[in-house]
Design a protein around this motif. Structure first.
Motif: not given
Length: 407
Positions: A15-19, A21-27, A146-152
């Motif tokens: 879950w830490i890795m998913i979070g 990864a999502a934060a990285i693509v968020t930015l 879930l990771v892809t949603a970070g970009g959004s």
């Protein structure tokens, strides 16, 4: 297909890795989606026309794709953390160079060359490869969603911030602030750091035969074509929709709100398409998604343009925006295995970015030649319907291989 899935049972480390990864693509992707807002101020300040701006963005997209297979292969061997740090540093440098630019050449170096090359290390493919190797197969596509949603989420948060900074200060200050934001990827890279799990020789051959195997498989090229269409459409809409709306008499705030809505609705879309792909045919979902994209564009250009029609189209587009990513990456992992997931997904992503190059550049070229984006809408609709048909023959079953020799 309407039932939302329950949260999967995964370890705290996963879950830490998913979070992370999502934060990285968020930015990284949130900042990238704000670039369309710079077209108007650049035209006023530097006299840059839409064709030139479109070419800068097209170069960015092309380099993003060209570097991706090599960066992905490096991440398969060395891990995602180091690659993400390097990508973030070059990304920030590119934004600073663009903010200091005095002509189109400087803008192209910063916003085109440096930023384009940097995103191959600080965006989707590298971090999705890391996540895919630690998540069980039956939950992998959901994790990708879930990771892809970070970009959004980044698009929803950062696009309005960028518009506010442009309005309050200017485009140069805004680029410097965005450079500071992308530097936050560096500490986040700790969450995806570490050498990948030891390669399982039964999950794919060495890299060279794995590439030959994929290139000889028709389904691989169908995935490439579908992702090419995805890139073409996203670059056209993402970078030119604000200008299209202004041309129709709508205020710049409607364009910024439309981009933010795309990001907001893609948070749900990326998650749900990824969740559905964990339970249903991924190729069938891809065909449906492309068909719905084409239909939404038909409706949008036929109804009278208004703030309401623009925002409804943005919401629908957002739901369909990046659902292709978890489904496509999920198919690459499912068919070809995990051993070279980042490298093979990087090649498919290159097709996406070739499409993005053409979508960004041809839109500006077409507008300057005809004074309208209508031809681009028609081409985008035709490509969407073609991609829907092209995904149907994909063979989703894992490749059957003879025993692989030990290395």
């Amino acid at each position: 297909m309407s039932d939302a899935p329950s949260a999967p049972h995964l370890s705290r480390r996963v879950w830490i890795m998913i979070g992370a990864a999502a934060a990285i693509v968020t930015l990284s992707m949130g900042i990238r989606q704000a670039f369309g807002l710079f077209l108007a101020p650049l035209a006023l300040d530097m006299g840059i026309d839409r064709q030139t701006f479109g070419l800068v963005v097209a170069i960015q997209n092309l380099l993003f794709g060209l570097a991706q297979p090599f960066v992905g292969a490096l991440a398969d061997r060395r891990g995602a953390g180091t690659i993400a740090v390097a990508g973030a540093l070059i990304y920030a440098l590119g934004l600073v160079v663009a903010g200091l630019a005095s002509n189109a050449l400087g803008l192209g170096l910063g916003l085109g060359v440096l930023t384009g090359a940097a995103m191959s290390g600080a965006a989707f493919v590298v971090v999705l490869g890391a996540v895919g190797k630690v998540v069980p197969a039956h939950k992998r596509t959901l994790a990708f969603g879930l990771v892809t949603a970070g970009g959004s989420l980044g698009q929803f948060l950062i696009v309005p911030l960028a518009q506010g900074l442009i309005d309050a200060f200017d485009w140069r200050v805004t680029l410097f602030v965005l450079a500071a934001l992308v530097a936050l990827v560096i500490p986040l890279a700790l969450g995806v750091a570490g050498k990948p799990p030891a390669a399982n020789h039964t999950d794919g051959p060495a890299l060279k035969p794995a590439l030959a195997e994929a290139f000889a498989h028709p389904s691989f090229w169908m995935l490439n074509f579908g992702f090419f269409v995805c890139g073409f459409q996203l670059a056209f809409v993402g970078f030119h929709l604000p200008a299209y709306l202004r041309d129709g008499g709508l205020s710049p705030s409607v364009g910024a709100t439309a981009l933010a809505l795309i990001g907001l609705f893609n948070i749900a879309g990326s998650w749900l398409w990824g969740a559905w792909g964990s339970k249903r045919s991924k190729k069938g979902l891809l065909a449906l998604l492309y068909a719905l994209r084409g239909l939404s564009m038909i409706v949008f250009i036929l109804v009278p343009l208004s703030p309401a029609s623009a925002l409804v189209f943005a919401a629908v587009s957002g739901f369909l925006w990046l659902g292709t990513l978890p489904l496509t990456n999920g198919l690459v992992a499912q068919i070809y295995g995990l051993r070279h997931l980042s490298a093979l997904a990087g090649i498919v992503f290159l097709s996406h970015q070739v499409g993005a190059f053409l979508g960004a550049w041809l839109a500006g070229l077409t507008f300057d030649a005809t004074g309208s984006y209508m031809l681009m809408w028609i081409v985008s609709i035709a490509l969407a319907l073609t991609a829907a048909v092209a995904n149907l023959p994909i063979k989703e079953a894992p490749l059957v291989r003879s025993a692989l020799p030990a290395e």
